[in-house]
Design a protein around this motif. Structure first.
Motif, PDB file in Angstrom:
ATOM      1  N   ARG A 367     -42.047 -16.689-115.571  1.00 30.65           N
ATOM      2  CA  ARG A 367     -42.081 -15.965-116.843  1.00 30.65           C
ATOM      3  C   ARG A 367     -41.183 -14.738-116.733  1.00 30.65           C
ATOM      4  NH1 ARG A 367     -43.861 -16.340-122.290  1.00 30.65           N
ATOM      5  NH2 ARG A 367     -43.932 -14.206-123.074  1.00 30.65           N
ATOM      6  N   GLN A 368     -40.177 -14.660-117.593  1.00 20.57           N
ATOM      7  CA  GLN A 368     -39.259 -13.524-117.596  1.00 20.57           C
ATOM      8  C   GLN A 368     -39.490 -12.680-118.831  1.00 20.57           C
ATOM      9  OE1 GLN A 368     -35.398 -15.434-117.140  1.00 20.57           O
ATOM     10  NE2 GLN A 368     -35.499 -15.173-114.922  1.00 20.57           N
ATOM     11  N   GLN A 369     -39.385 -11.373-118.634  1.00 19.90           N
ATOM     12  CA  GLN A 369     -39.707 -10.479-119.749  1.00 19.90           C
ATOM     13  C   GLN A 369     -39.060  -9.111-119.545  1.00 19.90           C
ATOM     14  OE1 GLN A 369     -43.538 -10.999-121.825  1.00 19.90           O
ATOM     15  NE2 GLN A 369     -44.049  -9.001-120.984  1.00 19.90           N
ATOM     16  N   PHE A 370     -38.337  -8.651-120.542  1.00 22.37           N
ATOM     17  CA  PHE A 370     -37.662  -7.349-120.540  1.00 22.37           C
ATOM     18  C   PHE A 370     -36.680  -7.238-119.371  1.00 22.37           C
ATOM     19  CE2 PHE A 370     -41.927  -6.492-122.468  1.00 22.37           C
ATOM     20  CZ  PHE A 370     -41.485  -6.417-123.771  1.00 22.37           C
ATOM     21  N   GLY A 371     -36.359  -6.017-118.980  1.00 20.44           N
ATOM     22  CA  GLY A 371     -35.388  -5.780-117.924  1.00 20.44           C
ATOM     23  C   GLY A 371     -34.467  -4.634-118.297  1.00 20.44           C
ATOM     24  N   PRO A 372     -33.517  -4.277-117.428  1.00 22.54           N
ATOM     25  CA  PRO A 372     -32.585  -3.185-117.712  1.00 22.54           C
ATOM     26  C   PRO A 372     -31.712  -3.515-118.920  1.00 22.54           C
ATOM     27  CG  PRO A 372     -32.561  -3.770-115.381  1.00 22.54           C
ATOM     28  CD  PRO A 372     -33.314  -4.840-116.091  1.00 22.54           C
ATOM     29  N   PRO A 373     -31.197  -2.500-119.603  1.00 23.84           N
ATOM     30  CA  PRO A 373     -30.333  -2.736-120.788  1.00 23.84           C
ATOM     31  C   PRO A 373     -29.132  -3.617-120.441  1.00 23.84           C
ATOM     32  CG  PRO A 373     -30.929  -0.429-120.621  1.00 23.84           C
ATOM     33  CD  PRO A 373     -31.401  -1.068-119.353  1.00 23.84           C
ATOM     34  N   LYS A 374     -28.865  -4.571-121.305  1.00 25.71           N
ATOM     35  CA  LYS A 374     -27.689  -5.450-121.219  1.00 25.71           C
ATOM     36  C   LYS A 374     -27.666  -6.272-119.935  1.00 25.71           C
ATOM     37  CE  LYS A 374     -24.874  -2.367-124.075  1.00 25.71           C
ATOM     38  NZ  LYS A 374     -23.620  -1.578-124.191  1.00 25.71           N
ATOM     39  N   GLN A 375     -28.819  -6.512-119.369  1.00 23.26           N
ATOM     40  CA  GLN A 375     -28.920  -7.376-118.197  1.00 23.26           C
ATOM     41  C   GLN A 375     -29.984  -8.427-118.459  1.00 23.26           C
ATOM     42  OE1 GLN A 375     -28.826  -5.851-114.238  1.00 23.26           O
ATOM     43  NE2 GLN A 375     -27.968  -3.867-114.858  1.00 23.26           N
ATOM     44  N   PRO A 376     -29.966  -9.511-117.674  1.00 20.87           N
ATOM     45  CA  PRO A 376     -30.944 -10.589-117.898  1.00 20.87           C
ATOM     46  C   PRO A 376     -32.374 -10.096-117.759  1.00 20.87           C
ATOM     47  CG  PRO A 376     -29.206 -11.300-116.410  1.00 20.87           C
ATOM     48  CD  PRO A 376     -29.028  -9.832-116.592  1.00 20.87           C
ATOM     49  N   VAL A 378     -36.209 -10.169-116.431  1.00 15.04           N
ATOM     50  CA  VAL A 378     -36.654 -10.309-115.045  1.00 15.04           C
ATOM     51  C   VAL A 378     -38.032 -10.972-115.009  1.00 15.04           C
ATOM     52  CG1 VAL A 378     -35.362  -8.298-114.282  1.00 15.04           C
ATOM     53  CG2 VAL A 378     -37.754  -8.036-114.965  1.00 15.04           C
ATOM     54  N   SER A 379     -38.325 -11.575-113.868  1.00 12.40           N
ATOM     55  CA  SER A 379     -39.635 -12.178-113.636  1.00 12.40           C
ATOM     56  C   SER A 379     -40.726 -11.110-113.725  1.00 12.40           C
ATOM     57  CB  SER A 379     -39.649 -12.821-112.245  1.00 12.40           C
ATOM     58  OG  SER A 379     -40.970 -13.031-111.802  1.00 12.40           O
ATOM     59  N   ILE A 380     -41.849 -11.453-114.356  1.00 11.62           N
ATOM     60  CA  ILE A 380     -42.911 -10.447-114.480  1.00 11.62           C
ATOM     61  C   ILE A 380     -43.545 -10.133-113.128  1.00 11.62           C
ATOM     62  CG2 ILE A 380     -43.412 -10.941-116.900  1.00 11.62           C
ATOM     63  CD1 ILE A 380     -45.853 -12.520-116.006  1.00 11.62           C
ATOM     64  N   LEU A 381     -43.341 -10.978-112.129  1.00 12.34           N
ATOM     65  CA  LEU A 381     -43.840 -10.657-110.800  1.00 12.34           C
ATOM     66  C   LEU A 381     -42.982  -9.589-110.124  1.00 12.34           C
ATOM     67  CD1 LEU A 381     -46.203 -11.355-108.988  1.00 12.34           C
ATOM     68  CD2 LEU A 381     -44.788 -13.069-107.843  1.00 12.34           C
ATOM     69  N   ASP A 382     -41.830  -9.267-110.736  1.00 14.41           N
ATOM     70  CA  ASP A 382     -41.010  -8.186-110.211  1.00 14.41           C
ATOM     71  C   ASP A 382     -41.518  -6.819-110.658  1.00 14.41           C
ATOM     72  OD1 ASP A 382     -39.363  -9.954-108.933  1.00 14.41           O
ATOM     73  OD2 ASP A 382     -37.897 -10.053-110.556  1.00 14.41           O
ATOM     74  N   TYR A 383     -42.456  -6.790-111.585  1.00 12.10           N
ATOM     75  CA  TYR A 383     -43.023  -5.522-112.028  1.00 12.10           C
ATOM     76  C   TYR A 383     -44.128  -5.077-111.067  1.00 12.10           C
ATOM     77  CZ  TYR A 383     -40.500  -5.882-116.424  1.00 12.10           C
ATOM     78  OH  TYR A 383     -39.509  -5.963-117.367  1.00 12.10           O
ATOM     79  N   GLN A 384     -44.106  -3.804-110.729  1.00 15.44           N
ATOM     80  CA  GLN A 384     -45.082  -3.267-109.776  1.00 15.44           C
ATOM     81  C   GLN A 384     -46.510  -3.496-110.247  1.00 15.44           C
ATOM     82  OE1 GLN A 384     -45.665   1.098-109.145  1.00 15.44           O
ATOM     83  NE2 GLN A 384     -44.687   0.671-107.160  1.00 15.44           N
ATOM     84  N   SER A 385     -46.746  -3.396-111.541  1.00 18.02           N
ATOM     85  CA  SER A 385     -48.105  -3.564-112.067  1.00 18.02           C
ATOM     86  C   SER A 385     -48.621  -4.982-111.810  1.00 18.02           C
ATOM     87  CB  SER A 385     -48.130  -3.261-113.575  1.00 18.02           C
ATOM     88  OG  SER A 385     -47.184  -4.082-114.252  1.00 18.02           O
ATOM     89  N   GLN A 386     -47.744  -5.977-111.962  1.00 16.03           N
ATOM     90  CA  GLN A 386     -48.147  -7.362-111.707  1.00 16.03           C
ATOM     91  C   GLN A 386     -48.371  -7.598-110.207  1.00 16.03           C
ATOM     92  OE1 GLN A 386     -48.908  -9.128-114.216  1.00 16.03           O
ATOM     93  NE2 GLN A 386     -48.465 -11.308-113.989  1.00 16.03           N
ATOM     94  N   GLN A 387     -47.537  -6.990-109.406  1.00 17.17           N
ATOM     95  CA  GLN A 387     -47.724  -7.096-107.957  1.00 17.17           C
ATOM     96  C   GLN A 387     -49.047  -6.452-107.541  1.00 17.17           C
ATOM     97  OE1 GLN A 387     -44.258  -5.307-106.186  1.00 17.17           O
ATOM     98  NE2 GLN A 387     -42.848  -6.675-107.275  1.00 17.17           N
TER      99      GLN A 387
END
Length: 694
Positions: A367-376, A378-387
């Motif tokens: 599941r990918q959601q949001f990310g830095p401006p003008k970039q792809p 990111v996986s929600i597991l990359d968010y610290q809160s999900q980790q």
């Protein structure tokens, strides 16, 4: 504005600018360091504050699986393959209570009669195989796992463990083949955990050489009896053994709780037998594949030989005999033989935790959601809160895995040796691990559902049914709060034994040292050490866990002594109850960590050992951080060290995220167990869209 004010404002602006420049520089270093990495991975450090120059451990999933799978994976795979080949036996997403009950019975019958699995034989020849079977069956459907447990752990276990040779010869084969489906009739409407207060009676009639089973009032109706509503033909009925005219003044003598085999339905017509009233407990929150019923007895006569007489017997002339001198000792021995149910529940609960963590982690990776401006995105597991939600849970699944393997090993040893020290060890371990693991898993299921957002709410993705079916694990085979009190009571007995020169059972050995070394004056330097190497040292981690348990034990002893003077024993216990429960949980966490550390150290393959060490460190430090207030209150951890622990937990969660896919793959859960479309190892969304009809 005066010059001094202007100067302060300028200083503040300089600080802001320099801080911003440092953050930009650090971000640039992360970008440069990851330029050659996979694009999906490059974003991780930026979101999580990664770096620190440590590489992720290389994970060989096959080697990790080989080390963790246990000795009996083959029989589990045999069960999974059997059900995969039989779509008619696989539970659908939606099913009525009556259909689920019939499906569950067909599943159990097919497992025994077609797949050739004979659980009762394994339960007594090699319990570790039996628990592997129970876990696999629960992976197909938790109702199937519980129904199997009712038939073999409870009904079968009570007959074989509490009976003697005559009972085994008469009933073993029929129970094993399910020709004799049965129930375990202990719980009553008014009494569950307090088994010694059960009211059902079994009065001996010397004229007919029979026991007469009676339900004296509505509160004594046997309630929540699995297998009773539809399928059971026999019941192990727990009742007060009454001998007429043998008490003081010629009054009836109550010999305490005993178990009796009571046929409840005709073997041919399946109709309730005379004097037996059976009712359905109805639709439940979960586990509707198990037919729970209520039993009422009106002067039901059974032969004297139907008394399960291992710990107490009645002769033809009505004389009572037992190798155990008191009612309390007989009662303890009776319940002690039924501890296998708790072992199975703890083990099965770990299986449920693995399933929900697998679904949540795999979904969080795709599941990918949001990310830095003008970039792809990111996986929600990359968010610290999900980790923060999922990685300590993944670590706990591994910790519990090794702890329950140890519990099963000790249980098997107990069944072979009957050694008193091992028996005491298993009683404490099974009570504590069952309570701790099932409570943790119950909470984790809801966290995993929330972590998967809206898709976690779809019934097909299984969080709802797993949550509802597993929830009762916290109650049956001993309410968790009651079991933790048993653990606390055992700790107090061990504490008393120490000061009377007694010996400690294996589980509590560390307390021998803890009452002195762990509670001695702390080294102020150690309290402030905050380096990663120190915090990841298993000796520090175990010392921290054991110090907390020792401190809680010492302090609750003082409180109990104080309150007993004014409130009496029961009042003092109740006044300190929350303290006692915390003590029990702390002890169980210490036991789990010790087993995990031992498993890490025994791992022969370097990379696998390294990844398990990472996971073990996260388990340990996350638990310390969760209870950091206790450590701060007693100055075991200085403020800066507490901050260092918190930062390291976040960093370890980030590192575990990097190998999360491999860690859940190493659970080796087949599709028939996972089943959730969003939890598939590949093409999850295509499975999901196909399910809804695209």
């Amino acid at each position: 504005m005066d010059d001094q004010t202007t100067s302060r404002a300028g200083d503040a602006a300089d600080v802001d600018v320099s801080g911003a420049l440092r953050r930009i520089q650090q971000l640039t270093l992360h970008l440069d360091a990851n330029e050659s990495a996979d694009p999906a991975q490059r974003i991780v450090p930026r979101l999580c504050g990664g770096g620190r120059g440590r590489r992720l451990p290389a994970v060989n999933t096959a080697e990790l699986l080989e080390y963790t799978k246990g000795r009996h994976r083959e029989i589990q795979e045999r069960i999974f393959d059997f059900f995969a080949s039989r779509p008619d036996l696989q539970p659908p997403v939606e099913i009525s209570t009556s259909d689920h009950r019939e499906l569950c019975m067909r599943q159990l019958s097919a497992l025994v009669r077609e797949a050739g699995i004979r659980p009762l034989r394994y339960a007594f020849e090699d319990p570790s195989v039996y628990f592997a079977i129970m876990e696999a069956a629960g992976g197909i459907d938790i109702s199937l796992g519980v129904k199997l447990g009712v038939q073999y752990s409870l009904w079968g276990g009570s007959v074989i463990n509490l009976g003697t040779k005559r009972h085994k010869e008469k009933y073993f084969d029929g129970i094993d083949s399910i020709d004799y489906p049965g129930c375990f009739a202990m719980t009553e409407l008014h009494h569950g955990s307090n088994v010694q207060a059960l009211q059902t009676t079994a009065t001996f009639d010397p004229l007919s050489d029979e026991f007469v089973i009676d339900t004296p009032n509505d509160g004594a109706i046997k309630w929540w009896i699995g297998n009773a509503a539809v399928h059971g033909k026999f019941a192990s009925v727990f009742a007060r053994l009454i001998l007429p005219f043998q008490g003081k003044g010629g009054k009836p003598a109550d010999m305490g709780i005993h178990a009796f085999i009571v046929p409840i339905r005709d073997m041919k017509t399946h109709e309730p037998l005379p004097g037996i009233e059976i009712h359905d407990c109805g639709h439940k929150i979960g586990l509707n594949g198990v037919d729970n019923g209520a039993l009422l007895f009106r002067s039901v006569r059974i032969p004297r030989e139907n008394l399960l007489n291992r710990f107490g017997d009645v002769s033809r002339d009505g004389k009572y005999s037992s190798s155990l001198p008191t009612i309390n000792k007989r009662f303890a021995a009776t319940l002690g033989e039924l501890v296998g149910g708790r072992v199975g529940i703890a083990n099965s609960s770990v299986g449920v935790l693995k399933v929900v963590v697998t679904i949540a982690v795999r979904y969080s990776l795709i599941r990918q959601q949001f990310g830095p401006p003008k970039q792809p995105e990111v996986s929600i597991l990359d968010y610290q809160s999900q980790q923060h939600k999922l990685m300590p849970m993944l670590a706990s699944a591994y910790a519990f895995h090794f702890a329950t393997l140890y519990l099963i090993e000790k249980y098997s040893e107990m069944k072979k040796s009957h050694d008193d020290e091992v028996v005491g060890d298993v009683h404490a371990l099974s009570a504590g691990l069952k309570a701790y693991i099932t409570s943790y898993t119950a909470k984790s299921i809801s966290v995993c559902r929330e972590s998967c957002g809206g898709h976690g709410y779809a019934a097909v993705n299984r969080f709802g049914v797993l949550r509802n079916d597993h929830d009762i694990f916290q109650t049956f085979e001993g309410d968790n709060t009651v079991l933790l009190q048993q653990v606390a009571g055992d700790l107090l007995k061990q504490y008393k034994s120490k000061f009377q020169g007694g010996t400690f059972t294996v589980t509590w050995n560390y307390l021998r040292e803890s009452m002195s070394s762990y509670l001695s004056q702390l080294n102020p330097v150690t309290a402030r050490w905050e380096g990663s190497e120190h915090l990841r040292d298993p000796n520090f981690q175990l010392d921290a866990f054991r110090y907390r348990t020792s401190h809680l034990l010492q302090s609750v002893v003082l409180r109990l002594r104080k309150h007993t003077k004014t409130l009496g024993g029961f009042g003092a216990w109740n006044r300190c109850l929350n303290h006692l429960l915390t003590l029990a949980e702390s002890h169980i966490e210490s036991v789990i960590l010790a087993r995990f550390i031992e498993a890490v150290q025994k791992c022969p393959e370097k990379n696998t050992r390294e990844v398990l060490k990472l996971v073990c460190d996260l388990y340990a430090l996350d638990r310390i951080w969760n209870d950091i207030g206790t450590y701060r209150n007693v100055d075991y951890v200085a403020p800066n060290k507490a901050k260092a622990i918190h930062k390291l937990v976040e960093y370890l969660s980030f590192q575990v995220r990097g190998v999360a896919r491999e860690l859940v793959d190493a659970f080796d859960l087949p599709e028939i167990v996972v089943r959730a479309p969003i939890g598939m190892a590949s093409e999850a969304y295509s499975h999901y869209t196909e399910y809804v009809g695209f």
